[in-house]
Design an enzyme around this catalytic site. Structure first.
Site, PDB file in Angstrom:
ATOM      1  N   HIS A  13       0.860  -1.199   0.000  1.00 39.33           N
ATOM      2  CA  HIS A  13       0.000   0.000   0.000  1.00 39.33           C
ATOM      3  C   HIS A  13       0.890   1.240   0.000  1.00 39.33           C
ATOM      4  O   HIS A  13       1.537   1.543   1.002  1.00 39.33           O
ATOM      5  CB  HIS A  13      -0.913   0.019   1.235  1.00 39.33           C
ATOM      6  CG  HIS A  13      -1.886   1.149   1.222  1.00 39.33           C
ATOM      7  ND1 HIS A  13      -3.237   0.960   1.429  1.00 39.33           N
ATOM      8  CD2 HIS A  13      -1.738   2.486   1.027  1.00 39.33           C
ATOM      9  CE1 HIS A  13      -3.862   2.120   1.352  1.00 39.33           C
ATOM     10  NE2 HIS A  13      -2.957   3.076   1.120  1.00 39.33           N
ATOM     11  N   HIS A  15       1.652   5.431  -1.789  1.00 37.98           N
ATOM     12  CA  HIS A  15       1.311   6.588  -2.635  1.00 37.98           C
ATOM     13  C   HIS A  15       2.601   7.189  -3.198  1.00 37.98           C
ATOM     14  O   HIS A  15       3.387   7.766  -2.444  1.00 37.98           O
ATOM     15  CB  HIS A  15       0.578   7.653  -1.807  1.00 37.98           C
ATOM     16  CG  HIS A  15      -0.700   7.146  -1.224  1.00 37.98           C
ATOM     17  ND1 HIS A  15      -1.917   7.305  -1.838  1.00 37.98           N
ATOM     18  CD2 HIS A  15      -0.950   6.440  -0.096  1.00 37.98           C
ATOM     19  CE1 HIS A  15      -2.859   6.732  -1.112  1.00 37.98           C
ATOM     20  NE2 HIS A  15      -2.297   6.190  -0.044  1.00 37.98           N
ATOM     21  N   PHE A  16       2.775   7.057  -4.504  1.00 38.21           N
ATOM     22  CA  PHE A  16       3.968   7.643  -5.147  1.00 38.21           C
ATOM     23  C   PHE A  16       3.750   9.097  -5.563  1.00 38.21           C
ATOM     24  O   PHE A  16       4.714   9.808  -5.797  1.00 38.21           O
ATOM     25  CB  PHE A  16       4.307   6.869  -6.422  1.00 38.21           C
ATOM     26  CG  PHE A  16       5.214   5.679  -6.235  1.00 38.21           C
ATOM     27  CD1 PHE A  16       6.340   5.734  -5.430  1.00 38.21           C
ATOM     28  CD2 PHE A  16       4.960   4.501  -6.922  1.00 38.21           C
ATOM     29  CE1 PHE A  16       7.195   4.645  -5.302  1.00 38.21           C
ATOM     30  CE2 PHE A  16       5.803   3.405  -6.809  1.00 38.21           C
ATOM     31  CZ  PHE A  16       6.920   3.478  -5.994  1.00 38.21           C
ATOM     32  N   ARG A  17       2.467   9.480  -5.759  1.00 42.14           N
ATOM     33  CA  ARG A  17       2.149  10.767  -6.418  1.00 42.14           C
ATOM     34  C   ARG A  17       2.644  10.738  -7.871  1.00 42.14           C
ATOM     35  O   ARG A  17       2.836   9.674  -8.432  1.00 42.14           O
ATOM     36  CB  ARG A  17       2.724  11.980  -5.653  1.00 42.14           C
ATOM     37  CG  ARG A  17       2.472  11.967  -4.158  1.00 42.14           C
ATOM     38  CD  ARG A  17       1.020  11.948  -3.771  1.00 42.14           C
ATOM     39  NE  ARG A  17       0.880  12.145  -2.326  1.00 42.14           N
ATOM     40  CZ  ARG A  17      -0.138  11.683  -1.623  1.00 42.14           C
ATOM     41  NH1 ARG A  17      -1.120  11.000  -2.194  1.00 42.14           N
ATOM     42  NH2 ARG A  17      -0.198  11.912  -0.331  1.00 42.14           N
ATOM     43  N   ASN A  41      -4.918   7.407  -6.283  1.00 42.12           N
ATOM     44  CA  ASN A  41      -5.624   8.674  -5.983  1.00 42.12           C
ATOM     45  C   ASN A  41      -4.838   9.893  -6.438  1.00 42.12           C
ATOM     46  O   ASN A  41      -4.516  10.790  -5.665  1.00 42.12           O
ATOM     47  CB  ASN A  41      -5.983   8.770  -4.490  1.00 42.12           C
ATOM     48  CG  ASN A  41      -4.783   8.753  -3.573  1.00 42.12           C
ATOM     49  OD1 ASN A  41      -3.738   8.181  -3.896  1.00 42.12           O
ATOM     50  ND2 ASN A  41      -4.915   9.380  -2.418  1.00 42.12           N
ATOM     51  N   HIS A 135     -10.590   1.269   1.392  1.00 41.03           N
ATOM     52  CA  HIS A 135     -10.422   2.250   2.468  1.00 41.03           C
ATOM     53  C   HIS A 135     -11.702   2.170   3.293  1.00 41.03           C
ATOM     54  O   HIS A 135     -12.736   2.694   2.892  1.00 41.03           O
ATOM     55  CB  HIS A 135     -10.206   3.652   1.905  1.00 41.03           C
ATOM     56  CG  HIS A 135      -9.959   4.670   2.968  1.00 41.03           C
ATOM     57  ND1 HIS A 135      -8.788   5.387   3.072  1.00 41.03           N
ATOM     58  CD2 HIS A 135     -10.731   5.076   4.021  1.00 41.03           C
ATOM     59  CE1 HIS A 135      -8.854   6.194   4.131  1.00 41.03           C
ATOM     60  NE2 HIS A 135     -10.017   6.034   4.718  1.00 41.03           N
ATOM     61  N   HIS A 173      -4.898  -0.526   5.624  1.00 41.23           N
ATOM     62  CA  HIS A 173      -4.439   0.273   6.778  1.00 41.23           C
ATOM     63  C   HIS A 173      -5.405   0.215   7.959  1.00 41.23           C
ATOM     64  O   HIS A 173      -5.948   1.228   8.396  1.00 41.23           O
ATOM     65  CB  HIS A 173      -4.146   1.723   6.395  1.00 41.23           C
ATOM     66  CG  HIS A 173      -5.142   2.385   5.482  1.00 41.23           C
ATOM     67  ND1 HIS A 173      -6.488   2.374   5.702  1.00 41.23           N
ATOM     68  CD2 HIS A 173      -4.966   3.098   4.336  1.00 41.23           C
ATOM     69  CE1 HIS A 173      -7.097   3.047   4.749  1.00 41.23           C
ATOM     70  NE2 HIS A 173      -6.192   3.488   3.902  1.00 41.23           N
ATOM     71  N   LEU A 218      -5.038   9.213   7.712  1.00 41.26           N
ATOM     72  CA  LEU A 218      -6.371   8.625   7.706  1.00 41.26           C
ATOM     73  C   LEU A 218      -6.291   7.160   7.300  1.00 41.26           C
ATOM     74  O   LEU A 218      -5.551   6.855   6.368  1.00 41.26           O
ATOM     75  CB  LEU A 218      -7.295   9.388   6.745  1.00 41.26           C
ATOM     76  CG  LEU A 218      -7.717  10.775   7.257  1.00 41.26           C
ATOM     77  CD1 LEU A 218      -8.408  11.553   6.158  1.00 41.26           C
ATOM     78  CD2 LEU A 218      -8.629  10.655   8.487  1.00 41.26           C
ATOM     79  N   ASP A 246       1.500   2.706   3.478  1.00 35.57           N
ATOM     80  CA  ASP A 246       0.674   3.892   3.246  1.00 35.57           C
ATOM     81  C   ASP A 246       1.532   5.158   3.267  1.00 35.57           C
ATOM     82  O   ASP A 246       1.059   6.235   3.642  1.00 35.57           O
ATOM     83  CB  ASP A 246      -0.472   4.005   4.264  1.00 35.57           C
ATOM     84  CG  ASP A 246      -1.605   4.889   3.755  1.00 35.57           C
ATOM     85  OD1 ASP A 246      -1.617   5.226   2.550  1.00 35.57           O
ATOM     86  OD2 ASP A 246      -2.471   5.256   4.565  1.00 35.57           O
ATOM     87  N   HIS A 250       3.224  14.643   1.634  1.00 35.48           N
ATOM     88  CA  HIS A 250       2.629  15.971   1.454  1.00 35.48           C
ATOM     89  C   HIS A 250       3.706  16.975   1.835  1.00 35.48           C
ATOM     90  O   HIS A 250       4.388  16.792   2.857  1.00 35.48           O
ATOM     91  CB  HIS A 250       1.431  16.183   2.387  1.00 35.48           C
ATOM     92  CG  HIS A 250       0.258  15.301   2.084  1.00 35.48           C
ATOM     93  ND1 HIS A 250      -0.681  15.598   1.125  1.00 35.48           N
ATOM     94  CD2 HIS A 250      -0.129  14.127   2.623  1.00 35.48           C
ATOM     95  CE1 HIS A 250      -1.596  14.645   1.086  1.00 35.48           C
ATOM     96  NE2 HIS A 250      -1.289  13.733   1.982  1.00 35.48           N
ATOM     97  N   ALA A 262      -3.700  14.798   5.371  1.00 35.49           N
ATOM     98  CA  ALA A 262      -3.493  13.504   6.037  1.00 35.49           C
ATOM     99  C   ALA A 262      -2.447  12.706   5.270  1.00 35.49           C
ATOM    100  O   ALA A 262      -2.535  12.582   4.048  1.00 35.49           O
ATOM    101  CB  ALA A 262      -4.799  12.730   6.074  1.00 35.49           C
TER     102      ALA A 262
HETATM  103  O1  DOR Z   1      -3.338   9.477   5.460  1.00 32.53           O
HETATM  104  C1  DOR Z   1      -3.671   9.178   4.328  1.00 32.53           C
HETATM  105  N1  DOR Z   1      -3.088   9.754   3.256  1.00 32.53           N
HETATM  106  N2  DOR Z   1      -4.636   8.286   4.170  1.00 32.53           N
HETATM  107  C2  DOR Z   1      -5.149   8.009   2.961  1.00 32.53           C
HETATM  108  O2  DOR Z   1      -6.036   7.203   2.880  1.00 32.53           O
HETATM  109  C3  DOR Z   1      -4.654   8.726   1.759  1.00 32.53           C
HETATM  110  C4  DOR Z   1      -3.310   9.256   1.950  1.00 32.53           C
HETATM  111  C5  DOR Z   1      -2.919  10.282   0.900  1.00 32.53           C
HETATM  112  O3  DOR Z   1      -3.125  10.018  -0.287  1.00 32.53           O
HETATM  113  O4  DOR Z   1      -2.382  11.325   1.267  1.00 32.53           O
HETATM  114 ZN    ZN Z   2      -3.304   5.077   1.366  1.00 30.88          ZN
END
Ligand code: DOR
Ligand code: ZN
Length: 345
Positions: A13, A15-17, A41, A135, A173, A218, A246, A250, A262
């Site tokens: 799980h 997030h690379f962006r 996302n 999620h 998560h 989150l 996860d 940011h 988050a």
């Molecule tokens: O904390 C989180 N950040 N929870 C998520 O489900 C998404 C993630 C994000 O993409 O920043």
């Molecule tokens: Zn996530």
């Protein structure tokens, strides 16, 4: 013990962006993981095979030289997703689709309103052998944020797993004893990922002595009893639970804000932090299963070849990292000392 050698692990799980950020995030994950489940996302979200293929190529292009890191691509389910979308995605090599209830988290505005409307899509996923990643939080404003995971189990998750017994479902998560118990009691087609932050922290680490925006993610950190329940299930060695960081970057100013984002950017220290958790639990013998075996076994993919080694060595996580666009980001556990370090040759 002075060193830990594991069959090469994966991150189930992540997030690379996109864009410039990939030059930071892809090397951070590829330093120790062979594969990662790439969350869809983006803005706009990754909703079909063509978008997933193009995104996979941008990730591959951002790998450090010589890296054999392989992204595992996912689709973002919306009310426009059709069974045909799933058929085409499966043919293109997409391994899973992600269900975000609308408004649940970062970039989830496009997501699903009325989960039952997606049942024909779940039916096709079950037929195609595509995994459903969830999620698991309700988003109704009257439901307290600390109760949203349990409310999702009761309102939706039980129904989904009952209606589609052959569909493989990953409850992503997880943060509560309710979720851990649900997964333990469910069929062998239901599993869960657990992040480093939910094993290491509880809501006191978010709120006591001042708000700590870099511990905000989150689903939000829960009370200590839930943290202990998660630690117990990983220490048990149950094959239903596996590593999913996860890691979700940011920029600093977006976290340290009146309305902070988050997500914890843990990629530079996640494997070491998990090692610390298993050591604290006196369960280092269960670490390799969690990090390297349970995930591929559940996904029906081969375990990786090769190994990684962590050595006992104290080091400090930097206070800040400069992103390719010049902006700072604060990594998870910034400024703290940890006892395990990935050995790099
Ligand atoms: O904390 C989180 N950040 N929870 C998520 O489900 C998404 C993630 C994000 O993409 O920043
Ligand atoms: Zn996530």
């Amino acid at each position: 013990m002075q060193s830990i050698t594991l069959q090469t692990p994966d991150d189930w799980h992540l997030h690379f962006r996109d864009g410039d950020m990939l030059k930071e995030t892809v090397p951070a994950t590829a330093r120790c993981f062979k594969r990662a489940i790439v969350m869809p996302n983006l803005v706009p979200p990754v909703t079909d095979a063509d978008m997933a293929n193009a995104y996979a190529q941008r990730i591959l292009d951002a790998r450090p030289q010589g890296s054999d890191f392989t992204p595992l691509m996912t689709l973002y389910l919306t009310n426009q997703t059709t069974p045909d979308t799933i058929v085409k995605a499966k043919q293109a090599g997409v391994v899973a689709s992600k269900l975000y209830p609308a408004g649940a988290t970062t970039n989830s505005d496009a997501a699903v309103k009325g989960i039952e409307a997606l049942y024909p899509v779940f039916e096709e996923m079950q037929k195609q052998g595509m995994l459903l990643l969830i999620h698991g939080e309700v988003t109704e404003s009257h439901v307290d944020i600390f109760d949203r995971e349990k409310a999702f189990i009761d309102a939706h998750l039980r129904k989904i797993v009952d209606a589609f017994p052959a569909l493989k479902v990953v409850f992503e998560h997880i943060t509560t004893s309710d979720a851990a118990d649900f997964v333990l009691d469910a069929s062998e087609n239901v599993a869960a990922t657990i992040t480093p932050q939910h094993l290491l922290l509880n809501r006191n680490d978010l709120l006591v002595g001042g708000v700590r925006p870099h511990n905000y993610c989150l689903p939000v950190l829960k009370r200590n009893t839930h943290q202990q329940a998660l630690r117990r299930v990983v220490a048990s060695g149950s094959s239903k639970f596996f590593l999913g960081t996860d890691s979700a970057p940011h920029e600093k100013h977006r976290k340290e804000s009146a309305c902070g984002c988050a997500g914890c950017y843990s990629a530079w220290s996640a494997i070491e932090l998990y090692a610390q958790v298993f050591e604290d639990l006196d369960a280092l013998d269960k670490f390799e299963g969690f990090a390297s075996h349970h995930g591929p076994d559940f996904y029906g993919l081969p375990r990786n070849e090769g190994t990684i080694t962590l050595v006992r060595e104290s080091w400090s996580i930097p206070d800040s990292i400069v992103l390719p666009n010049g902006n700072p980001i604060v990594p998870f556990f910034a400024g703290q000392t940890i006892n395990w370090k990935l050995q790099t040759s």
